[in-house]
Design a protein around this motif. Structure first.
Motif, mmCIF file in Angstrom:
data_model
loop_
_atom_site.group_PDB
_atom_site.id
_atom_site.type_symbol
_atom_site.label_atom_id
_atom_site.label_comp_id
_atom_site.label_asym_id
_atom_site.label_seq_id
_atom_site.Cartn_x
_atom_site.Cartn_y
_atom_site.Cartn_z
ATOM 1 N N GLY A 47 67.914 24.176 -24.044
ATOM 2 C CA GLY A 47 68.238 25.515 -23.777
ATOM 3 C C GLY A 47 67.606 26.831 -23.667
ATOM 4 N N ILE A 48 66.879 26.934 -25.065
ATOM 5 C CA ILE A 48 65.816 27.929 -24.983
ATOM 6 C C ILE A 48 64.872 27.800 -23.786
ATOM 7 N N GLN A 49 64.396 26.518 -23.744
ATOM 8 C CA GLN A 49 63.199 26.612 -22.893
ATOM 9 C C GLN A 49 63.754 27.123 -21.454
ATOM 10 N N GLU A 50 64.876 26.660 -20.940
ATOM 11 C CA GLU A 50 65.210 26.906 -19.686
ATOM 12 C C GLU A 50 65.709 28.441 -19.629
ATOM 13 N N LYS A 51 66.372 29.109 -20.734
ATOM 14 C CA LYS A 51 66.710 30.308 -20.827
ATOM 15 C C LYS A 51 65.550 31.435 -20.683
ATOM 16 N N PHE A 52 64.631 31.129 -21.351
ATOM 17 C CA PHE A 52 63.430 32.216 -21.229
ATOM 18 C C PHE A 52 62.361 31.677 -20.497
ATOM 19 N N GLY A 53 62.317 30.475 -20.118
ATOM 20 C CA GLY A 53 61.372 29.753 -19.299
ATOM 21 C C GLY A 53 59.813 29.936 -19.974
ATOM 22 N N VAL A 54 60.144 29.112 -21.047
ATOM 23 C CA VAL A 54 58.918 29.046 -21.813
ATOM 24 C C VAL A 54 58.293 27.621 -21.746
ATOM 25 N N GLY A 55 56.969 27.353 -21.845
ATOM 26 C CA GLY A 55 56.406 26.175 -22.056
ATOM 27 C C GLY A 55 56.181 25.549 -23.251
ATOM 28 N N ASP A 56 55.506 24.409 -23.222
ATOM 29 C CA ASP A 56 55.425 23.601 -24.528
ATOM 30 C C ASP A 56 54.936 24.577 -25.789
ATOM 31 N N GLY A 57 53.694 25.283 -25.571
ATOM 32 C CA GLY A 57 52.958 26.038 -26.626
ATOM 33 C C GLY A 57 54.052 26.936 -27.185
ATOM 34 N N VAL A 58 54.854 27.728 -26.469
ATOM 35 C CA VAL A 58 55.808 28.658 -27.031
ATOM 36 C C VAL A 58 56.754 27.937 -27.766
ATOM 37 N N ASN A 98 53.391 20.218 -42.147
ATOM 38 C CA ASN A 98 54.771 20.258 -41.305
ATOM 39 C C ASN A 98 54.479 21.150 -40.124
ATOM 40 N N TRP A 99 54.028 22.353 -40.466
ATOM 41 C CA TRP A 99 53.669 23.311 -39.399
ATOM 42 C C TRP A 99 52.729 22.766 -38.125
ATOM 43 N N VAL A 100 51.911 22.027 -38.452
ATOM 44 C CA VAL A 100 50.660 21.492 -37.620
ATOM 45 C C VAL A 100 51.396 20.469 -36.583
ATOM 46 N N ILE A 101 52.327 19.697 -37.348
ATOM 47 C CA ILE A 101 52.728 18.323 -36.649
ATOM 48 C C ILE A 101 53.869 19.289 -35.613
ATOM 49 N N THR A 102 54.625 20.015 -36.261
ATOM 50 C CA THR A 102 55.809 20.635 -35.276
ATOM 51 C C THR A 102 55.150 21.433 -34.205
ATOM 52 N N VAL A 103 54.229 22.156 -34.657
ATOM 53 C CA VAL A 103 53.833 23.089 -33.284
ATOM 54 C C VAL A 103 53.129 22.408 -32.423
ATOM 55 N N SER A 104 52.251 21.138 -32.601
ATOM 56 C CA SER A 104 51.695 20.440 -31.823
ATOM 57 C C SER A 104 52.445 19.492 -30.743
ATOM 58 N N PHE A 105 53.532 19.072 -31.418
ATOM 59 C CA PHE A 105 54.404 17.996 -30.673
ATOM 60 C C PHE A 105 54.408 18.240 -29.209
ATOM 61 N N PRO A 106 54.959 19.434 -28.904
ATOM 62 C CA PRO A 106 55.617 19.382 -27.274
ATOM 63 C C PRO A 106 54.270 19.090 -26.585
ATOM 64 N N SER A 107 53.117 19.740 -27.077
ATOM 65 C CA SER A 107 51.961 19.586 -25.983
ATOM 66 C C SER A 107 51.484 18.284 -26.099
ATOM 67 N N MET A 108 51.305 17.879 -27.036
ATOM 68 C CA MET A 108 50.960 16.221 -27.137
ATOM 69 C C MET A 108 51.743 15.480 -26.368
ATOM 70 N N SER A 109 52.891 15.500 -26.686
ATOM 71 C CA SER A 109 54.021 14.664 -25.879
ATOM 72 C C SER A 109 53.827 14.747 -24.394
ATOM 73 N N ARG A 110 53.703 16.043 -23.962
ATOM 74 C CA ARG A 110 53.394 16.103 -22.419
ATOM 75 C C ARG A 110 52.056 15.706 -21.995
ATOM 76 N N GLY A 122 54.948 12.196 -38.673
ATOM 77 C CA GLY A 122 55.866 12.614 -37.671
ATOM 78 C C GLY A 122 57.121 12.758 -37.910
ATOM 79 N N ILE A 123 57.798 12.568 -39.154
ATOM 80 C CA ILE A 123 59.049 12.622 -39.212
ATOM 81 C C ILE A 123 59.909 13.727 -38.618
ATOM 82 N N ASN A 124 59.424 15.012 -38.912
ATOM 83 C CA ASN A 124 60.123 16.397 -38.529
ATOM 84 C C ASN A 124 60.077 16.500 -36.907
ATOM 85 N N VAL A 125 59.172 15.442 -36.494
ATOM 86 C CA VAL A 125 59.454 15.642 -34.849
ATOM 87 C C VAL A 125 60.720 15.117 -34.363
ATOM 88 N N ILE A 126 61.209 13.923 -34.934
ATOM 89 C CA ILE A 126 62.848 13.292 -35.111
ATOM 90 C C ILE A 126 63.804 14.531 -35.260
#
Length: 492
Positions: free
Chosen positions: A67-78, A443-455, A305-309
Motif C-alpha cells: 500500500g505504501i509503494q502504491e500510495k507514494f509511488g516509491v521504488g525498491d530503494g525507498v 539487520n539493517w543491511v539485510i532489510t534495506v537491501s532485500f527489495p533491490s536484491m529480490s527485484r 534473512g529471517i527478518n525478510v520474512i
C-alpha cells in the motif's frame, strides 16, 4: 531478532542480576506465597507488554508495504529505507534506555516508550509523504529499542530467583505473540477492505489502519506501567528506601527481612563494575576472541534473512502471483509457526544444549533456504508480474515456513541465551553491547537491501541467505563452546 530477541543495555544487563528472594539462615530459598506470586506474574506480564509492542510494531509494516509503494509511488530503494528506518531508531533507543532508566527509573522509561509507540502509530497512520513516514518509523524504532531493554531488565529485578527463568521468558513470548497478532490484524483489515491494502475503511486506507492501530496496545501499556511498582533496585539506588521496603514486601511477602535485602542490594550496587570498550581489546584481530564469537553469532542470526520474512513476506508472496489477502494470511501462518518454534526452543535449550540446537537449526535453515531458492528459480515474468508453477509455488511456501520453524527453534532463542552466558563477568555488559550493535547493523543491511536484491534475482537472493546458513554450520562447529550447565562465574 535483532528483531527476534531483546537487545540488552550495556549498563543494565549485568546490573539486573540481583537476588530477588528471601534467604533463610539455612541458605534455603523461600518462594513467595501464591498470592504474591500472582502479583509478580501480573507486574511481569505488564512489563512484557513492551515486548508485545516490540514485536507488533517492528513487523506490522509487512502488511503495509504494498500500500505504501502504491500510495507514494516509491521504488525498491525507498521502500527498503522506509522499512529499515525503524532499525535506526531502535539502535538509538536501546543505547539510551539504560542511562535513562538509571537516572529516571524503569517505570518512567516504560511510560516514555509507550508514548513514543502511540505518537509513532498516529504519525505513521497519517503521513504526508514517504519521507515523513520514515521519520515516524524512526520514532517507533526508538520505542522498540527502549522496550527491548527496559522490559527484561525490570522483569529480572522483580522476579524471585525460583521463577526468574520462566518469568523472563514472558518477554520473548510477548515478542513472537506481537509479531503474530500484527499479521492477523493486517489480514483482517485487508480482508475487510476487499482484499486490497489500499481499500477504503472508515475514510482511510487499510494500510493506514494497520500502522495506526498500534496506538491501542500502546495506551494499554501506558496504563499498566502507571499502576505497577518501581523496581526495588532503582529505588535503593535512588535512596528511596521506604518505597523499596514496600515493593520488596509486595513482591516477596511480608515475612521478608527487607533491611537485609536492602543491604544486600546496596552491596551489589557498590561492587558494580562498568566495563568499558577497552576491556574488550586483545587478541590477534583487535578484540578478544570471545567477543568476535559473540559478534559472529549476532551477525549470522541476521544474515540468514529471517527478518525478510517478517518485514517483506506479504510482498514476497504477491510478487509470485498470490493476491494481497492470501499473502497476509500466509504471513500470519508463518507467525504462528514462529511461536511454535520458540516454544520448542524453550523446551529443548536446557535439555540438549545450545550448540546442538544451533547446529540443527543451521542445517535445517540451509536446506530450507536452498529449496526456496530452487523453487523461485522457476518464476516467470518480471517485476511485480512474476508467477510460479503450482509445484514450485507449493515447495516455496513449505520451504519458507520450514525456514521460520528451524530458525525459531534454534537461533531465535539460542543466540540470546548464549550472549547472556558466554562472556566473562568482567566484560559481559560491554561485550553484549557490541554484539547487539552488530546485530542491529546486520539487520539493517539485510532489510534495506532485500527489495533491490529480490527485484534483481529472487532465487539468487535466497541462495545467498542459504550460503550464510551453511557457513553458520561451520562457525558453530568450530568456534562455539557449549554453555549448558556452566556457571556464569566460570565463563572464561
Amino acid at each position: 531478532m535483532g528483531l527476534r530477541s531483546r537487545l540488552p543495555s550495556s549498563e543494565l544487563s549485568t546490573r539486573s542480576q540481583i537476588v530477588s528472594v528471601t534467604q533463610k539462615p539455612s541458605g534455603a530459598v523461600e518462594a513467595p506465597a501464591p498470592g504474591r506470586l500472582g502479583f509478580v506474574v501480573f507486574i511481569t506480564a505488564a512489563a512484557a507488554l513492551g515486548g508485545f509492542l516490540f514485536g507488533y510494531d517492528s513487523s506490522v509494516i509487512n502488511g503495509a508495504v504494498s500500500g505504501i509503494q502504491e500510495k507514494f509511488g516509491v521504488g525498491d530503494g525507498v521502500t527498503g529505507l522506509i522499512v529499515s528506518s525503524a532499525l535506526l531508531g531502535s539502535a538509538v533507543g536501546a543505547a539510551l534506555a539504560g542511562r535513562f532508566a538509571d537516572r529516571y527509573g524503569r517505570i518512567k522509561v516504560m511510560k516514555a516508550g509507550a508514548l513514543l509507540f502511540a505518537v509513532s502509530a498516529v504519525g505513521s497512520m497519517l503521513p504526508f509523504s514517504a519521507w515523513d513516514l520514515a521519520l515516524w518509523r524512526v520514532l517507533g524504532g526508538a520505542a522498540i529499542g527502549i522496550a527491548s531493554v527496559i522490559a527484561p531488565t525490570y522483569i529480572a529485578e522483580v522476579a524471585p530467583t525460583k521463577y526468574r527463568g520462566r518469568l523472563a521468558s514472558f518477554q520473548q513470548a510477548a515478542i513472537v505473540l506481537g509479531i503474530a497478532i500484527s499479521q492477523l490484524v493486517n489480514w483482517v483489515l485487508a480482508d475487510a477492505a476487499g482484499g486490497d491494502t489500499r481499500g477504503a475503511l472508515l475514510g482511510l486506507e487499510a494500510w493506514q489502519w494497520m500502522l495506526g492501530i498500534c496506538v491501542v496496545p500502546a495506551a494499554v501499556y501506558f496504563v499498566l506501567a502507571s499502576v505497577i511498582p518501581e523496581s526495588p533496585r532503582y529505588l535503593i539506588q535512588a535512596e528511596r528506601l521506604a518505597d523499596a521496603r514496600k515493593v520488596l514486601a509486595e513482591v516477596e511477602g511480608e515475612g521478608v527481612d527487607t533491611d537485609a535485602r536492602i543491604a544486600e542490594i546496596q552491596a551489589l550496587i557498590a561492587s558494580d563494575h562498568r566495563p568499558r570498550f577497552r576491556d574488550l581489546l586483545g587478541g590477534r584481530f583487535g578484540l578478544l576472541p570471545i567477543v568476535w564469537v559473540g559478534i559472529g553469532l549476532s551477525v549470522f542470526q541476521q544474515l540468514v534473512g529471517i527478518n525478510v520474512i517478517f518485514y517483506y513476506s506479504s510482498i514476497l508472496w504477491q510478487s509470485v502471483g498470490i493476491d494481497q489477502s492470501n499473502s497476509l494470511l500466509i504471513s500470519f501462518i508463518g507467525s504462528v509457526i514462529n511461536i511454535l518454534g520458540t516454544v520448542i526452543a524453550i523446551v529443548l535449550v536446557d535439555r540438549i544444549g545450545r550448540k546442538p540446537l544451533a547446529l540443527i537449526g543451521s542445517v535445517g535453515m540451509a536446506v530450507a533456504l536452498g529449496t526456496a531458492g530452487w523453487a523461485f528459480s522457476s518464476a516467470t515474468g518480471s517485476g511485480d508480474n512474476l508467477t510460479l508453477p503450482d509445484l514450485q509455488g507449493t515447495v516455496a511456501l513449505i520451504a519458507a515456513n520450514a525456514f521460520v520453524l528451524f530458525f525459531a527453534m534454534s537461533w531465535g532463542v539460542v543466540v540470546w541465551v548464549m550472549l547472556g552466558e558466554m562472556f566473562p563477568n568482567r566484560i559481559r555488559a560491554a561485550a553484549l553491547s557490541v554484539a547487539a550493535s552488530a546485530q542491529w547493523i546486520a539487520n539493517w543491511v539485510i532489510t534495506v537491501s532485500f527489495p533491490s536484491m529480490s527485484r534483481w534475482n529472487l532465487s539468487a537472493t535466497y541462495l545467498v541467505y542459504a550460503a550464510f546458513a551453511a557457513l553458520s554450520v561451520l562457525f558453530v562447529a568450530k568456534y562455539l563452546k557449549e554453555t549448558k550447565g556452566v556457571r556464569l562465574e566460570d565463563m572464561g
